[in-house]
Design a protein around this motif. Sequence first.
Motif, PDB file in Angstrom:
ATOM      1  N   ALA A 175     -79.213   9.573 -11.025  1.00 48.01           N
ATOM      2  CA  ALA A 175     -80.649   9.388 -10.805  1.00 48.01           C
ATOM      3  C   ALA A 175     -81.050   7.923 -10.817  1.00 48.01           C
ATOM      4  CB  ALA A 175     -81.438  10.158 -11.866  1.00 48.01           C
ATOM      5  N   THR A 176     -80.271   7.074 -11.486  1.00 49.98           N
ATOM      6  CA  THR A 176     -80.577   5.636 -11.517  1.00 49.98           C
ATOM      7  C   THR A 176     -79.816   4.858 -10.449  1.00 49.98           C
ATOM      8  OG1 THR A 176     -78.871   5.279 -13.214  1.00 49.98           O
ATOM      9  CG2 THR A 176     -81.125   5.665 -13.982  1.00 49.98           C
ATOM     10  N   GLY A 177     -79.116   5.569  -9.567  1.00 54.64           N
ATOM     11  CA  GLY A 177     -78.408   4.909  -8.476  1.00 54.64           C
ATOM     12  C   GLY A 177     -76.970   4.560  -8.769  1.00 54.64           C
ATOM     13  N   TRP A 178     -76.467   4.958  -9.946  1.00 55.28           N
ATOM     14  CA  TRP A 178     -75.077   4.685 -10.303  1.00 55.28           C
ATOM     15  C   TRP A 178     -74.277   5.972 -10.137  1.00 55.28           C
ATOM     16  CZ3 TRP A 178     -73.831  -0.281 -10.961  1.00 55.28           C
ATOM     17  CH2 TRP A 178     -74.863  -1.175 -11.236  1.00 55.28           C
ATOM     18  N   ASN A 179     -73.985   6.293  -8.892  1.00 51.70           N
ATOM     19  CA  ASN A 179     -73.357   7.561  -8.548  1.00 51.70           C
ATOM     20  C   ASN A 179     -71.939   7.650  -9.100  1.00 51.70           C
ATOM     21  OD1 ASN A 179     -71.488   9.027  -6.283  1.00 51.70           O
ATOM     22  ND2 ASN A 179     -73.426  10.098  -6.595  1.00 51.70           N
ATOM     23  N   THR A 180     -71.660   8.765  -9.770  1.00 50.86           N
ATOM     24  CA  THR A 180     -70.354   8.937 -10.423  1.00 50.86           C
ATOM     25  C   THR A 180     -69.206   8.883  -9.434  1.00 50.86           C
ATOM     26  OG1 THR A 180     -71.343  10.256 -12.201  1.00 50.86           O
ATOM     27  CG2 THR A 180     -68.974  10.497 -11.853  1.00 50.86           C
ATOM     28  N   GLY A 181     -69.363   9.549  -8.289  1.00 50.98           N
ATOM     29  CA  GLY A 181     -68.296   9.562  -7.288  1.00 50.98           C
ATOM     30  C   GLY A 181     -68.038   8.182  -6.711  1.00 50.98           C
ATOM     31  N   ALA A 182     -69.112   7.442  -6.435  1.00 50.43           N
ATOM     32  CA  ALA A 182     -68.957   6.097  -5.885  1.00 50.43           C
ATOM     33  C   ALA A 182     -68.285   5.174  -6.903  1.00 50.43           C
ATOM     34  CB  ALA A 182     -70.318   5.545  -5.470  1.00 50.43           C
ATOM     35  N   LEU A 183     -68.679   5.297  -8.163  1.00 44.19           N
ATOM     36  CA  LEU A 183     -68.053   4.486  -9.209  1.00 44.19           C
ATOM     37  C   LEU A 183     -66.578   4.835  -9.359  1.00 44.19           C
ATOM     38  CD1 LEU A 183     -70.933   4.669 -11.821  1.00 44.19           C
ATOM     39  CD2 LEU A 183     -70.068   2.570 -10.761  1.00 44.19           C
ATOM     40  N   ARG A 184     -66.269   6.116  -9.264  1.00 43.45           N
ATOM     41  CA  ARG A 184     -64.870   6.543  -9.356  1.00 43.45           C
ATOM     42  C   ARG A 184     -64.050   5.914  -8.240  1.00 43.45           C
ATOM     43  NH1 ARG A 184     -61.684  10.918  -7.588  1.00 43.45           N
ATOM     44  NH2 ARG A 184     -60.184  11.680  -9.134  1.00 43.45           N
ATOM     45  N   ASN A 185     -64.624   5.850  -7.044  1.00 41.39           N
ATOM     46  CA  ASN A 185     -63.924   5.215  -5.923  1.00 41.39           C
ATOM     47  C   ASN A 185     -63.717   3.721  -6.148  1.00 41.39           C
ATOM     48  OD1 ASN A 185     -63.760   7.638  -4.540  1.00 41.39           O
ATOM     49  ND2 ASN A 185     -65.640   7.283  -3.361  1.00 41.39           N
ATOM     50  N   GLN A 186     -64.576   3.117  -6.983  1.00 40.18           N
ATOM     51  CA  GLN A 186     -64.429   1.703  -7.331  1.00 40.18           C
ATOM     52  C   GLN A 186     -63.489   1.495  -8.520  1.00 40.18           C
ATOM     53  OE1 GLN A 186     -68.310  -0.156  -7.935  1.00 40.18           O
ATOM     54  NE2 GLN A 186     -69.223   1.236  -6.411  1.00 40.18           N
ATOM     55  N   GLY A 187     -62.996   2.605  -9.073  1.00 38.00           N
ATOM     56  CA  GLY A 187     -62.069   2.503 -10.196  1.00 38.00           C
ATOM     57  C   GLY A 187     -62.732   2.437 -11.552  1.00 38.00           C
ATOM     58  N   LEU A 188     -64.025   2.853 -11.646  1.00 39.95           N
ATOM     59  CA  LEU A 188     -64.768   2.760 -12.899  1.00 39.95           C
ATOM     60  C   LEU A 188     -65.361   4.110 -13.299  1.00 39.95           C
ATOM     61  CD1 LEU A 188     -66.763  -0.580 -12.449  1.00 39.95           C
ATOM     62  CD2 LEU A 188     -64.902  -0.165 -14.074  1.00 39.95           C
ATOM     63  N   GLN A 189     -65.542   4.280 -14.594  1.00 43.67           N
ATOM     64  CA  GLN A 189     -66.225   5.448 -15.133  1.00 43.67           C
ATOM     65  C   GLN A 189     -66.959   5.046 -16.403  1.00 43.67           C
ATOM     66  OE1 GLN A 189     -63.781   8.410 -17.140  1.00 43.67           O
ATOM     67  NE2 GLN A 189     -61.975   7.099 -16.972  1.00 43.67           N
ATOM     68  N   LEU A 190     -68.062   5.730 -16.685  1.00 40.19           N
ATOM     69  CA  LEU A 190     -68.758   5.597 -17.958  1.00 40.19           C
ATOM     70  C   LEU A 190     -68.375   6.817 -18.781  1.00 40.19           C
ATOM     71  CD1 LEU A 190     -70.803   3.804 -19.489  1.00 40.19           C
ATOM     72  CD2 LEU A 190     -72.602   5.344 -18.680  1.00 40.19           C
ATOM     73  N   ARG A 191     -67.676   6.589 -19.888  1.00 34.40           N
ATOM     74  CA  ARG A 191     -67.030   7.688 -20.610  1.00 34.40           C
ATOM     75  C   ARG A 191     -67.469   7.709 -22.076  1.00 34.40           C
ATOM     76  NH1 ARG A 191     -62.959  10.669 -18.650  1.00 34.40           N
ATOM     77  NH2 ARG A 191     -61.864  12.007 -20.118  1.00 34.40           N
ATOM     78  N   GLY A 192     -67.644   8.906 -22.608  1.00 36.57           N
ATOM     79  CA  GLY A 192     -68.050   9.060 -23.991  1.00 36.57           C
ATOM     80  C   GLY A 192     -66.982   8.564 -24.955  1.00 36.57           C
ATOM     81  N   GLU A 193     -67.411   7.732 -25.915  1.00 33.81           N
ATOM     82  CA  GLU A 193     -66.490   7.190 -26.918  1.00 33.81           C
ATOM     83  C   GLU A 193     -66.888   7.571 -28.343  1.00 33.81           C
ATOM     84  OE1 GLU A 193     -66.093   2.984 -26.270  1.00 33.81           O
ATOM     85  OE2 GLU A 193     -65.302   3.239 -24.225  1.00 33.81           O
ATOM     86  N   HIS A 194     -68.151   7.848 -28.552  1.00 31.86           N
ATOM     87  CA  HIS A 194     -68.620   8.244 -29.880  1.00 31.86           C
ATOM     88  C   HIS A 194     -69.726   9.285 -29.717  1.00 31.86           C
ATOM     89  CE1 HIS A 194     -70.760   8.157 -33.700  1.00 31.86           C
ATOM     90  NE2 HIS A 194     -69.672   7.625 -34.233  1.00 31.86           N
ATOM     91  N   TYR A 195     -69.543  10.434 -30.365  1.00 30.70           N
ATOM     92  CA  TYR A 195     -70.541  11.502 -30.338  1.00 30.70           C
ATOM     93  C   TYR A 195     -70.934  11.828 -31.777  1.00 30.70           C
ATOM     94  CZ  TYR A 195     -68.638  12.495 -25.627  1.00 30.70           C
ATOM     95  OH  TYR A 195     -68.198  12.409 -24.331  1.00 30.70           O
ATOM     96  N   SER A 196     -72.217  12.038 -31.994  1.00 26.04           N
ATOM     97  CA  SER A 196     -72.709  12.526 -33.279  1.00 26.04           C
ATOM     98  C   SER A 196     -73.540  13.770 -32.973  1.00 26.04           C
ATOM     99  CB  SER A 196     -73.549  11.464 -33.988  1.00 26.04           C
ATOM    100  OG  SER A 196     -73.968  11.924 -35.253  1.00 26.04           O
ATOM    101  N   LEU A 197     -72.914  14.920 -33.099  1.00 26.08           N
ATOM    102  CA  LEU A 197     -73.484  16.190 -32.665  1.00 26.08           C
ATOM    103  C   LEU A 197     -74.116  16.923 -33.845  1.00 26.08           C
ATOM    104  CD1 LEU A 197     -70.345  17.071 -30.588  1.00 26.08           C
ATOM    105  CD2 LEU A 197     -72.585  16.623 -29.576  1.00 26.08           C
ATOM    106  N   ASP A 198     -75.362  17.358 -33.658  1.00 26.29           N
ATOM    107  CA  ASP A 198     -76.112  18.056 -34.694  1.00 26.29           C
ATOM    108  C   ASP A 198     -76.481  19.439 -34.149  1.00 26.29           C
ATOM    109  OD1 ASP A 198     -77.708  18.778 -36.829  1.00 26.29           O
ATOM    110  OD2 ASP A 198     -79.373  17.469 -36.278  1.00 26.29           O
ATOM    111  N   TYR A 199     -75.722  20.459 -34.574  1.00 24.39           N
ATOM    112  CA  TYR A 199     -75.924  21.815 -34.093  1.00 24.39           C
ATOM    113  C   TYR A 199     -76.995  22.510 -34.933  1.00 24.39           C
ATOM    114  CZ  TYR A 199     -71.344  20.962 -31.933  1.00 24.39           C
ATOM    115  OH  TYR A 199     -70.297  20.431 -31.220  1.00 24.39           O
TER     116      TYR A 199
END
Length: 286
Positions: free
Chosen positions: A192-216
């Motif tokens: 939605a902000t213009g940083w398309n996941t598929g296009a970034l993947r084609n550029q060799g980049l990803q934004l990936r989760g490294e720390h989660y604090s989950l409250d169920y």
Amino acid sequence: MVREYKWRFAVRSYEGDAWGQLSAAGLLRYFEQSAVAAAADAGYGSQFHDEHGSAWVIRRMALLMQSSMRPGQELEIATWISHFSRVRGGREYRVSDTASGEPLASGLAEWVYVDRHTLSPKAIPKELAIDFATPGAPLGSYDAPPVARLEQQPEFTIHRVAEWHEADSLGHVNNAVYADWLDDAVRAAMDATGWNTGALRNQGLQLRGEHYSLDYRRETIPGDQVTVTTRIEGISGRLCALHQTIANADGTILIGNSAVYGWRTNAGEPADPPEGWGDEGSGVRG
């Protein structure tokens, strides 16, 4: 002496995601299985729960993913009970590469002991505290790295329906499934902000989760319509801080998540953000 349980196994071929890496949801499933196996090894397996009409349900999870894990890679999970309270127990997890010993991930879960039929909390049997010698508090640190906050924090929502294939034997959505929902919502926000996941993947980049604090907070039942909200709270270099909620149709929060994602290469190595990330007009500004 703390009772530690260790489990060695190889990541299955079907557990790799679009980048050929184990997802947060996949790791949470490993944590759940290792907890079940550790309890059974100490004599508190399915027969014990059948006799007591009991079960454990997760309440909170702090998850740190330090390095990528790939199909075929042999892992070792070490897990132990960190503490008990009246109806709750803490369990820690350490994941390492079997060949090198490199630490790959860690986690701290808070489980609640419940009546299997009503799902209401019940007192933990005294013998558990005796049989599991605990340190009385977590041995590890699970704090997220600091990330500078944005003045303007864009927010995005997506909608979905809980499916039967996402439910576990208790009849509600399994805790690991939420991590997939939350990851999907992050990628939708990026799109939605213009940083398309598929296009970034084609550029060799990803934004990936490294720390989660989950409250169920509440269970989700198949057929429930839910809204996943993602707010981008901060940016520092390659790191991006997020706050997320999943709510049902009447607005009741089912789960909250404070997360830090990091830019990585497609191979899973830490990377600088793409050019323009955080700049004026980028959709996500520092």
